[in-house]
Motif scaffolding. Structure first.
Motif, short mmCIF file in Angstrom:
data_model
loop_
_atom_site.label_atom_id
_atom_site.label_comp_id
_atom_site.label_asym_id
_atom_site.label_seq_id
_atom_site.Cartn_x
_atom_site.Cartn_y
_atom_site.Cartn_z
N CYS A 22 0.84 -1.20 0.00
CA CYS A 22 0.00 0.00 0.00
C CYS A 22 0.88 1.24 0.00
O CYS A 22 1.97 1.25 0.58
CB CYS A 22 -0.91 0.00 1.22
SG CYS A 22 -2.10 -1.35 1.20
N LEU A 23 0.41 2.29 -0.65
CA LEU A 23 1.18 3.51 -0.82
C LEU A 23 0.46 4.73 -0.24
O LEU A 23 -0.71 4.67 0.10
CB LEU A 23 1.43 3.76 -2.31
CG LEU A 23 2.11 2.63 -3.08
CD1 LEU A 23 2.09 2.92 -4.57
CD2 LEU A 23 3.53 2.43 -2.58
N ASN A 24 1.20 5.84 -0.17
CA ASN A 24 0.64 7.15 0.18
C ASN A 24 -0.16 7.18 1.48
O ASN A 24 -1.31 7.61 1.50
CB ASN A 24 -0.22 7.69 -0.97
CG ASN A 24 0.59 7.89 -2.23
OD1 ASN A 24 1.77 8.16 -2.17
ND2 ASN A 24 -0.05 7.73 -3.37
N GLY A 25 0.43 6.67 2.56
CA GLY A 25 -0.23 6.74 3.85
C GLY A 25 -1.40 5.81 4.02
O GLY A 25 -2.28 6.05 4.85
N THR A 26 -1.44 4.71 3.24
CA THR A 26 -2.47 3.70 3.45
C THR A 26 -1.80 2.42 3.93
O THR A 26 -0.59 2.23 3.74
CB THR A 26 -3.29 3.43 2.16
OG1 THR A 26 -2.42 2.95 1.14
CG2 THR A 26 -4.01 4.69 1.69
N TYR A 27 -2.59 1.56 4.55
CA TYR A 27 -2.05 0.38 5.21
C TYR A 27 -2.85 -0.85 4.81
O TYR A 27 -4.07 -0.81 4.73
CB TYR A 27 -2.08 0.55 6.74
CG TYR A 27 -1.36 1.81 7.15
CD1 TYR A 27 0.00 1.80 7.33
CD2 TYR A 27 -2.05 3.01 7.28
CE1 TYR A 27 0.68 2.96 7.67
CE2 TYR A 27 -1.38 4.17 7.61
CZ TYR A 27 -0.01 4.15 7.79
OH TYR A 27 0.65 5.30 8.11
N GLY A 28 -2.14 -1.95 4.58
CA GLY A 28 -2.79 -3.20 4.22
C GLY A 28 -3.52 -3.80 5.41
O GLY A 28 -2.94 -3.97 6.48
N GLU A 29 -4.79 -4.08 5.20
CA GLU A 29 -5.63 -4.65 6.25
C GLU A 29 -5.95 -6.09 5.84
O GLU A 29 -6.47 -6.33 4.76
CB GLU A 29 -6.90 -3.80 6.36
CG GLU A 29 -7.68 -4.01 7.64
CD GLU A 29 -8.58 -5.20 7.56
OE1 GLU A 29 -8.48 -6.04 8.47
OE2 GLU A 29 -9.37 -5.32 6.62
N ASN A 30 -5.57 -7.06 6.68
CA ASN A 30 -5.56 -8.46 6.25
C ASN A 30 -6.92 -9.17 6.26
O ASN A 30 -7.03 -10.27 5.78
CB ASN A 30 -4.54 -9.28 7.06
CG ASN A 30 -4.95 -9.46 8.50
OD1 ASN A 30 -5.88 -8.83 8.97
ND2 ASN A 30 -4.23 -10.29 9.21
N VAL A 31 -7.97 -8.56 6.79
CA VAL A 31 -9.29 -9.20 6.75
C VAL A 31 -9.95 -8.96 5.40
O VAL A 31 -10.48 -9.88 4.78
CB VAL A 31 -10.19 -8.69 7.91
CG1 VAL A 31 -11.59 -9.23 7.77
CG2 VAL A 31 -9.60 -9.09 9.25
N THR A 32 -9.87 -7.72 4.92
CA THR A 32 -10.51 -7.38 3.64
C THR A 32 -9.53 -7.37 2.47
O THR A 32 -9.95 -7.26 1.33
CB THR A 32 -11.15 -5.97 3.72
OG1 THR A 32 -10.11 -5.01 3.97
CG2 THR A 32 -12.21 -5.91 4.80
N ASN A 33 -8.23 -7.45 2.78
CA ASN A 33 -7.17 -7.33 1.76
C ASN A 33 -7.25 -6.01 1.01
O ASN A 33 -7.01 -5.95 -0.19
CB ASN A 33 -7.18 -8.50 0.78
CG ASN A 33 -6.71 -9.77 1.43
OD1 ASN A 33 -6.09 -9.74 2.48
ND2 ASN A 33 -7.00 -10.89 0.82
N LYS A 34 -7.60 -4.96 1.73
CA LYS A 34 -7.67 -3.63 1.14
C LYS A 34 -6.66 -2.71 1.79
O LYS A 34 -6.25 -2.92 2.92
CB LYS A 34 -9.07 -3.03 1.32
CG LYS A 34 -10.12 -3.65 0.43
CD LYS A 34 -11.39 -2.83 0.50
CE LYS A 34 -12.37 -3.32 -0.55
NZ LYS A 34 -13.51 -2.44 -0.67
N CYS A 35 -6.29 -1.66 1.04
CA CYS A 35 -5.47 -0.60 1.60
C CYS A 35 -6.41 0.39 2.27
O CYS A 35 -7.36 0.86 1.64
CB CYS A 35 -4.67 0.09 0.50
SG CYS A 35 -3.47 -0.99 -0.31
N VAL A 36 -6.16 0.68 3.55
CA VAL A 36 -7.04 1.58 4.31
C VAL A 36 -6.25 2.75 4.86
O VAL A 36 -5.04 2.65 5.08
CB VAL A 36 -7.73 0.82 5.47
CG1 VAL A 36 -8.67 -0.24 4.92
CG2 VAL A 36 -6.72 0.20 6.42
N LYS A 37 -6.92 3.89 5.05
CA LYS A 37 -6.26 5.08 5.61
C LYS A 37 -6.09 4.96 7.11
O LYS A 37 -5.14 5.49 7.66
CB LYS A 37 -7.05 6.33 5.25
CG LYS A 37 -6.97 6.68 3.79
CD LYS A 37 -7.68 7.97 3.49
CE LYS A 37 -7.57 8.27 2.00
NZ LYS A 37 -8.26 9.49 1.63
#
Length: 124
Positions: A22-37
């Motif tokens: 994940c880029l630009n101040g976002t973080y990988g969240e392992n439950v949804t596999n999405k980049c979150v702020k």
């Protein structure tokens, strides 16, 4: 939705694509596999890994700061928090037998000179 291959693949709303990091101040969240702020409650943003983690890495940003949901090297003075080594967390009050030292924002068992341990407040 992004699929797993051999590495964790995350879905970035920012780039509208699947990304390995994940880029630009976002973080990988392992439950949804999405980049979150912002990482979900109970997890902390690790800037080095760009992931939401349950435990912060010892040696880098090692303390869990509940006020920001981030892993930090030093606990903040606003709000007034202290690094408690036993829990690897930033705390408002140190564990029994430990004292908050304002100059370093850590919990210590013995206050350095010229400070003294104030048992009534649990601060040096």
């Amino acid at each position: 939705l992004c699929r797993y291959v051999s590495l964790i693949i995350l879905c970035s709303d920012l780039t509208k694509s699947c990304v390995p990091v994940c880029l630009n101040g976002t973080y990988g969240e392992n439950v949804t596999n999405k980049c979150v702020k912002q990482c979900p409650t109970g997890t902390y943003a690790d800037d080095f890994l760009s992931l939401c983690v349950i435990d912060c890495d010892v040696g880098r940003s090692e303390f869990k700061d509940w006020s920001t949901n981030r892993c930090v090297k030093n606990c903040p003075s606003v709000p007034s928090l202290y690094a408690q080594n036993s829990t690897r967390s930033c705390v408002s009050f140190c564990d029994i037998g430990w004292f908050g030292l304002n100059t370093t924002r850590i919990c210590t068992q013995s206050c350095p000179s010229p400070y003294y341990a104030d048992i009534s407040t649990s601060f040096c």
